[in-house]
Design a protein around this motif. Structure first.
Motif, PDB file in Angstrom:
ATOM      1  N   ASN A 110      14.062   2.544  -1.543  1.00 41.48           N
ATOM      2  CA  ASN A 110      12.698   2.010  -1.532  1.00 41.48           C
ATOM      3  C   ASN A 110      12.678   0.560  -1.076  1.00 41.48           C
ATOM      4  N   ASP A 144       9.946  13.216  -1.688  1.00 46.23           N
ATOM      5  CA  ASP A 144       9.948  13.470  -0.246  1.00 46.23           C
ATOM      6  C   ASP A 144      11.184  12.920   0.455  1.00 46.23           C
ATOM      7  N   VAL A 145      12.203  12.502  -0.297  1.00 42.30           N
ATOM      8  CA  VAL A 145      13.382  11.914   0.327  1.00 42.30           C
ATOM      9  C   VAL A 145      14.167  12.985   1.084  1.00 42.30           C
ATOM     10  N   LYS A 193      19.563   7.080  -9.481  1.00 39.68           N
ATOM     11  CA  LYS A 193      18.422   6.183  -9.700  1.00 39.68           C
ATOM     12  C   LYS A 193      18.548   4.909  -8.865  1.00 39.68           C
ATOM     13  N   ILE A 216      17.944   5.481  -5.115  1.00 39.66           N
ATOM     14  CA  ILE A 216      16.534   5.603  -4.760  1.00 39.66           C
ATOM     15  C   ILE A 216      15.854   4.242  -4.797  1.00 39.66           C
ATOM     16  N   GLU A 217      16.204   3.407  -5.772  1.00 41.35           N
ATOM     17  CA  GLU A 217      15.649   2.048  -5.817  1.00 41.35           C
ATOM     18  C   GLU A 217      16.028   1.258  -4.567  1.00 41.35           C
ATOM     19  N   ASN A 238      14.564   6.345   4.379  1.00 41.52           N
ATOM     20  CA  ASN A 238      13.924   7.624   4.055  1.00 41.52           C
ATOM     21  C   ASN A 238      14.928   8.734   3.795  1.00 41.52           C
ATOM     22  N   TYR A 284      15.468  13.950  -6.038  1.00 39.76           N
ATOM     23  CA  TYR A 284      14.159  14.581  -5.877  1.00 39.76           C
ATOM     24  C   TYR A 284      13.214  14.257  -7.024  1.00 39.76           C
ATOM     25  N   LEU A 342      13.017  11.427  -8.538  1.00 40.24           N
ATOM     26  CA  LEU A 342      12.575  10.038  -8.409  1.00 40.24           C
ATOM     27  C   LEU A 342      11.891   9.743  -7.072  1.00 40.24           C
ATOM     28  N   LYS A 343      12.162  10.561  -6.052  1.00 40.02           N
ATOM     29  CA  LYS A 343      11.542  10.367  -4.735  1.00 40.02           C
ATOM     30  C   LYS A 343      11.410  11.750  -4.085  1.00 40.02           C
TER      31      LYS A 343
END
Length: 407
Positions: A110, A141-142, A103, A106-107, A115, A136, A138-139
């Motif tokens: 962003n 398209d990462v 988590k 991903i934060e 990417n 995946y 949480l994002k």
């Protein structure tokens, strides 16, 4: 799903040999900027040198964060409200740390405009699954970069040669200080894998354990502790209010002192193989015992039984990496609903590796001494009613009459 060109990647970074090599490999292989993230989950000295090592590796954006309180409050405590335990023994110490790391990565991605994200988990283990399912979720398209599934480094010698070729410093620890085991530590537990543990017949050496004394060497006098609960979570120890991380830190200390929380198991990994591991979870072992004790007087029978039926499924979700899945969130809401009345105190006796519940009390207790007493209950319970209850429950058994098939 296609992925764009990697411009910037966030790396889960410990500063050890593996992630130091991954940092250089990402820079060279993907020609991208790398942001490092080091989470302090209570693992100890590992985080101290991460910043200096990341700077030496050419990293300009370095995140080192103390997540101990969030880890215990938002991940460990909710899991213990469910009394979660995998395959009857494992208290999920490594498993529950991965969604928080995912988590936060991903934060950071962003915030940094990255990417891609990268981790150092191998292609044989559970952690690659846990990290990536979190990413995946949480994002979606990462871009996920898992070097152990891409590069051609297959041994420690290969890694040392890579480090030498790319001028990556290799820490030389003092003789006798380096553990031969693959270890992972956080506030909930420390795990040991590899080396002689790869033979499931081999007993682990006493020198392997870091957090606890052996039960044989634990104090000869028992110690009593009292845990205060509110909403299913521990809020005090021996009457002293504590934060979630303080609670677990203290329970680890006192549990380790009394040789509590060692297990040696062979577990079934999500990827399909069996794996032998040893774990020290002193605080968690105490927490599980105490939570079941306070629930025993504050949670309705059918709600408690349903929780027990759902628990293996819930534990499997966490073990396999589905913390952010809708089914885990749904179950968590049901579990948390049952905890509104889980308030009160539990008294425990700690002695030579054992945790014994010796008292429990609550202002919302469902235990009624008048109903269960062997003395005069003053009309609280009419024992004659039990006859009709039994006959109604026996009705289908009398109709089936299985005498003829019992031979």
């Amino acid at each position: 799903m296609s992925h764009p060109e990697v411009k910037k990647a966030v790396l889960a970074y410990s500063g050890g040999l593996d992630t130091s090599i991954i940092l250089s490999w990402l820079q060279n292989t993907y020609d991208c900027e790398v942001v490092t993230f080091t989470a302090d989950l209570g693992q100890g000295d590992e985080v101290e040198d991460a910043r200096a090592k990341a700077k030496a590796g050419g990293v300009s954006s370095i995140y080192i964060e103390d997540l101990r309180e969030e880890f215990v409050r938002d991940y460990v405590f909710p899991m213990f409200r469910a009394n979660a335990i995998y395959e009857g023994e494992y208290l999920l110490g490594t498993s529950i740390a991965r969604p928080l790391i995912a988590k936060r990565m991903i934060e950071i991605a962003n915030a940094e405009g990255a990417n891609a994200v990268s981790h150092g988990a191998t292609g044989k283990g559970n952690d690659q699954v846990r990290f990536e399912l979190g990413f995946y979720a949480l994002k979606p398209d990462v871009k996920v970069i898992a070097p152990w599934r891409e590069w051609d480094l297959v041994s420690r010698e290969d890694m040392l040669n890579y480090a030498k070729a790319h001028n990556i410093p290799v820490e030389r620890k003092r003789e006798g200080s380096k553990s031969p085991y693959s270890m992972d530590a956080n506030l909930l537990h420390i795990s040991y894998e590899g080396y002689d543990l790869e033979d499931p017949w081999c007993e682990p050496s006493e020198e392997m354990w870091r957090w606890s004394v052996s039960p044989e060497n634990a104090p000869n006098e028992a110690e009593y502790i009292e845990l205060g609960y509110r909403g299913g979570d521990i809020v005090s120890i021996n009457g002293v209010a504590m934060t979630p991380a303080q609670v677990l830190t203290e329970l680890n200390r006192v549990g380790g002192k009394h040789g509590i929380g060692r297990i040696d198991i062979v577990e079934n990994r999500f990827v399909g193989m069996k794996s032998r591991g040893c774990y020290e979870t002193p605080g968690g072992t105490i927490m599980l015992k105490a939570h079941r004790a306070i629930e025993s007087i504050t949670v309705d029978r059918e709600a408690a039984h349903l929780k027990d039926e759902l628990m293996p499924r819930y534990a499997k979700m966490i073990y396999n990496g589905y913390w952010f899945a809708p089914e885990r969130i749904m179950l968590q809401q049901a579990i948390d609903y049952t905890q509104a009345t889980v308030n009160g105190d539990v008294r425990l006796k700690l002695y030579k590796g054992s945790v014994q519940v010796v008292g429990r009390r609550s202002d919302q207790s469902l235990f009624d001494e008048r109903l269960c007493t062997f003395e005069d209950d003053q009309g609280a319970y009419d024992q004659k009613d039990a006859g009709g209850f039994i006959k109604l429950n026996a009705l289908r058994l009398r109709m089936n009459n299985v005498t003829g098939v019992l031979k």
